[in-house]
Scaffold this motif. Structure first.
Motif, PDB file in Angstrom:
ATOM      1  N   ASP A  93       0.848  -1.187   0.000  1.00  0.00           N
ATOM      2  CA  ASP A  93       0.000   0.000   0.000  1.00  0.00           C
ATOM      3  C   ASP A  93       0.880   1.232   0.000  1.00  0.00           C
ATOM      4  OD1 ASP A  93      -1.642   2.204   1.632  1.00  0.00           O
ATOM      5  OD2 ASP A  93      -3.028   0.879   0.595  1.00  0.00           O
ATOM      6  N   ASN A  96       2.149   2.487   3.452  1.00  0.00           N
ATOM      7  CA  ASN A  96       2.757   1.612   4.439  1.00  0.00           C
ATOM      8  C   ASN A  96       3.517   0.508   3.738  1.00  0.00           C
ATOM      9  OD1 ASN A  96       2.968  -0.505   6.612  1.00  0.00           O
ATOM     10  ND2 ASN A  96       1.872   1.094   7.725  1.00  0.00           N
ATOM     11  N   THR A  98       3.964  -2.530   4.776  1.00  0.00           N
ATOM     12  CA  THR A  98       3.538  -3.873   5.130  1.00  0.00           C
ATOM     13  C   THR A  98       3.007  -4.608   3.912  1.00  0.00           C
ATOM     14  OG1 THR A  98       2.949  -3.148   7.349  1.00  0.00           O
ATOM     15  CG2 THR A  98       1.988  -5.222   6.590  1.00  0.00           C
ATOM     16  N   ILE A 100       0.955  -7.545   1.798  1.00  0.00           N
ATOM     17  CA  ILE A 100      -0.212  -8.403   1.872  1.00  0.00           C
ATOM     18  C   ILE A 100      -0.136  -9.382   0.722  1.00  0.00           C
ATOM     19  CG2 ILE A 100      -1.649  -6.664   2.966  1.00  0.00           C
ATOM     20  CD1 ILE A 100      -2.914  -6.121   0.283  1.00  0.00           C
ATOM     21  N   HIS A 246      -4.971   1.884  -4.445  1.00  0.00           N
ATOM     22  CA  HIS A 246      -4.757   1.216  -3.166  1.00  0.00           C
ATOM     23  C   HIS A 246      -4.595  -0.286  -3.408  1.00  0.00           C
ATOM     24  CE1 HIS A 246      -6.179   4.883  -1.048  1.00  0.00           C
ATOM     25  NE2 HIS A 246      -7.038   4.970  -2.050  1.00  0.00           N
ATOM     26  N   VAL A 248      -5.117  -2.450  -0.846  1.00  0.00           N
ATOM     27  CA  VAL A 248      -5.883  -3.104   0.217  1.00  0.00           C
ATOM     28  C   VAL A 248      -7.366  -2.895  -0.072  1.00  0.00           C
ATOM     29  CG1 VAL A 248      -4.070  -2.820   1.936  1.00  0.00           C
ATOM     30  CG2 VAL A 248      -5.804  -1.040   1.682  1.00  0.00           C
ATOM     31  N   TYR A 280      -9.246  -8.826   7.869  1.00  0.00           N
ATOM     32  CA  TYR A 280      -8.117  -8.256   7.134  1.00  0.00           C
ATOM     33  C   TYR A 280      -6.950  -7.860   8.040  1.00  0.00           C
ATOM     34  CZ  TYR A 280     -11.483  -8.122   3.344  1.00  0.00           C
ATOM     35  OH  TYR A 280     -12.408  -8.478   2.395  1.00  0.00           O
ATOM     36  N   ASP A 283      -5.247  -4.523   7.373  1.00  0.00           N
ATOM     37  CA  ASP A 283      -4.907  -4.202   5.989  1.00  0.00           C
ATOM     38  C   ASP A 283      -6.172  -3.904   5.195  1.00  0.00           C
ATOM     39  OD1 ASP A 283      -2.085  -4.402   6.104  1.00  0.00           O
ATOM     40  OD2 ASP A 283      -2.256  -6.580   6.141  1.00  0.00           O
ATOM     41  N   ARG A 285      -8.940  -0.277   4.290  1.00  0.00           N
ATOM     42  CA  ARG A 285      -9.101   1.182   4.419  1.00  0.00           C
ATOM     43  C   ARG A 285     -10.594   1.521   4.532  1.00  0.00           C
ATOM     44  NH1 ARG A 285      -5.896   5.683   3.463  1.00  0.00           N
ATOM     45  NH2 ARG A 285      -4.196   4.403   2.671  1.00  0.00           N
ATOM     46  N   SER A 307      -8.093  -0.737  11.317  1.00  0.00           N
ATOM     47  CA  SER A 307      -7.467  -0.303  10.063  1.00  0.00           C
ATOM     48  C   SER A 307      -6.233   0.527  10.369  1.00  0.00           C
ATOM     49  CB  SER A 307      -8.446   0.537   9.226  1.00  0.00           C
ATOM     50  OG  SER A 307      -7.783   1.116   8.115  1.00  0.00           O
ATOM     51  N   ARG A 308      -5.136   0.223   9.669  1.00  0.00           N
ATOM     52  CA  ARG A 308      -3.883   0.929   9.920  1.00  0.00           C
ATOM     53  C   ARG A 308      -3.798   2.247   9.141  1.00  0.00           C
ATOM     54  NH1 ARG A 308      -0.037  -0.947   7.655  1.00  0.00           N
ATOM     55  NH2 ARG A 308      -0.937  -2.486   6.279  1.00  0.00           N
TER      56      ARG A 308
END
Length: 542
Positions: A93, A96, A98, A100, A246, A248, A280, A283, A285, A307-308
């Motif tokens: 993303d 971030n 991270t 997925i 995006h 995610v 999720y 991960d 939005r 959600s992050r």
């Protein structure tokens, strides 16, 4: 094959004969070679070589019959199969690092789910090849790949699963749709588009309408929830271009409706949002319509656990945001609870309460019996449904051995602090109202005591707080007041339908019920009668 064998043997015989003639020539006397035989033998060898070349050419072009048209490779009837494999390809993303994972499609022999078929007619194959997907023929493979690339269905040369729109309007509490593929969200237009022209689970150019709030039977309030329009499939070239991409999924919901009421905050949005998003692991939005910044700020610790990423205000968003998947509306099962038998990954209120403890740093997971003086939290209201003899109730509770903790509306404003106060208590009591939803912060095996106002309201009160209590691991006790404990005796004669036939007030509709039994009524507890309820709660703590 017979032709090949025949030509092969003919070619070998001629070549062997030429070699034998040459060997005979080499054995003749030199005088004979030079005088008469040599020119004839040289002529015969040249002729044999020419014939060999002609036969090889004839064999290649007539027997094998190759074609130099690139599409003629399909004439070999080679089956290339594509099968879903759980191989992980990483996406990042934009906000971030991270990673997925998404399942991709890879080529593998032995499956017939997707294949390229060759025709035996070379002319047809030269003009058009066919791609068959689940029995449906589409245009040539090259065209499909181009469309997939435009719709982001091809990533890094790999084919992603086909896209679709699936909507469920059959549930009592909320309408939901799941859109998967090249999803384009137009905020200000309140529109979600599925771009692409692959075979979908829906008819072309279908349209759906969703109000993403989990209280769809409340028509007056639902009319104030912004309606979202879903369209698809629409060809990518005819869809708005992606401005923000995006990697995610998106979850789209409303923060309108009854939000601001603590009970509705959880039962209409926060618990349904947990059900929909927890799978999720952050991960995902959130996109919010009827954007309520004050509400989002209040529940920010919990929202950040789900959600992050920063929440997007859908109403004011000018750019087109693109996602691989979007949930429109929230899954909702029942008041203040979760049906674990149908929730994703079997999530229940146990997991939700564990999340609350983490968010608000709640130290007590369960009540410990007999280790300390039991703590009783009394939730007071202001305005309607207040205790008219508060001091008398407090003295009686202390006399039973409780350490009494008082909480009015002011104490509940600081949610993290108040959550810790609730978590420190063993028993919580209060008159029916939104404040009882703080039961979610109680430790396991604690007791909730609900005081039911006059007016035949027992069923509704149990529906809101009594039924959810066991799902939270709590004990539930109920105290339904008598008419002499109600302030309504000072407003209506005893022979009025308010006392003689409360259900006739119910039949007049919600406004009449709310106005008389909820908004005009206060409580004067019969402490001698109520004493037995507090004693019952004590038994579970000893």
């Amino acid at each position: 094959m017979a032709s090949y064998t025949l030509y092969h043997h003919s070619l070998g015989a001629l070549c062997r004969r030429s070699k034998e003639d040459k060997d005979i020539n080499m054995k003749l006397p030199k005088t004979t070679q030079g005088r008469v035989e040599a020119p004839k033998l040289r002529k015969l060898g040249t002729t044999a070589l020419i014939i060999c070349c002609l036969l090889i050419s004839f064999f290649f072009f007539v027997v094998l019959r190759p074609s130099f048209d690139p599409s003629s490779i399909l004439n070999l009837h080679t089956n290339i199969t594509i099968q879903v494999l759980e191989e992980n390809t990483s996406f990042v993303d934009e906000r971030n690092a991270t990673l997925i994972s998404w399942p991709l499609l890879r080529e593998e022999k032995g499956s017939e789910s997707m294949r390229i078929n060759g025709s035996t007619n070379a002319e047809e194959e030269n003009t058009k090849s066919k791609l068959e997907i689940a029995g449906v023929e589409l245009e040539s493979h090259v065209d499909v790949v181009e469309r997939n690339q435009e719709a982001h269905d091809i990533v890094g040369g790999e084919v992603l699963p086909k896209s679709n729109i699936l909507c469920d309007f059959s549930q009592r509490r909320s309408d939901t749709c799941v859109v998967e593929g090249d999803v384009r969200v137009l905020g200000r237009a309140s529109t979600i588009i599925l771009a692409g022209d692959l075979q979908l689970h829906t008819s072309p150019q279908d349209t759906w309408k969703v109000r993403p709030y989990a209280r769809k039977w409340e028509q007056p309030i639902m009319e104030k929830i912004k309606e979202l329009t879903l369209k698809g499939p629409i060809k990518p070239k005819e869809s708005p271009k992606c401005v923000v991409n995006h990697d995610v999924p998106a979850i789209i919901f409303s923060t309108g409706g009854f939000l601001g009421n603590f009970f509705h905050d959880f039962t209409d949005v926060l618990i349904p949002l947990f059900i929909t998003s927890r799978q999720y692991n952050g991960d995902v939005r959130f996109l919010v319509t009827n954007f309520n910044s004050r509400w989002i700020k209040k529940y920010q610790p919990l929202l950040l656990r789900l959600s992050r990423f920063p929440i997007i205000n859908l109403d004011g968003e000018k750019s087109t945001h693109c996602f691989p998947k979007a949930h429109v509306g929230l899954i909702s099962h029942k008041e203040l609870s979760i049906n674990s038998s149908i929730s994703p990954n079997g999530y229940s209120m146990t997991e939700f309460r564990e999340l609350l403890r983490t968010c608000y740093s709640l130290s007590r997971n369960s009540v410990s019996k007999g280790t300390r003086r039991p703590r009783l939290l009394i939730v007071f209201r202001k305005g309607s449904r207040t205790f008219m003899n508060k001091k008398e109730v407090i003295l009686m509770a202390r006399g039973l051995g409780y350490k009494v903790v008082l909480a009015g509306p002011e104490e509940t404003h600081n949610l993290p602090r108040f959550a810790r106060i609730v978590n420190s208590c063993d028993v919580m009591m209060g008159v029916h109202g939104a404040g009882l939803a703080n039961m979610m912060f109680l430790p396991d095996n604690a007791t909730l005591i609900q005081i039911v106002p006059w007016g035949r309201l027992g069923y509704a009160c149990r529906h809101d707080f009594g039924n959810p209590a066991p799902d939270m691991g709590l004990r539930y006790l109920e105290y339904e007041i008598r008419e002499e404990e109600s302030s309504l005796i000072y407003q209506y004669p005893r022979d009025h339908p308010v006392f003689s036939d409360p259900l006739s007030i119910h039949k007049q509709g919600w406004n009449a019920l709310w106005s008389i039994f909820l908004n005009q009524q206060n409580i004067k507890l019969d402490v001698r009668r109520f004493r037995g309820v507090l004693q019952e709660a004590l038994k579970s703590l000893r």
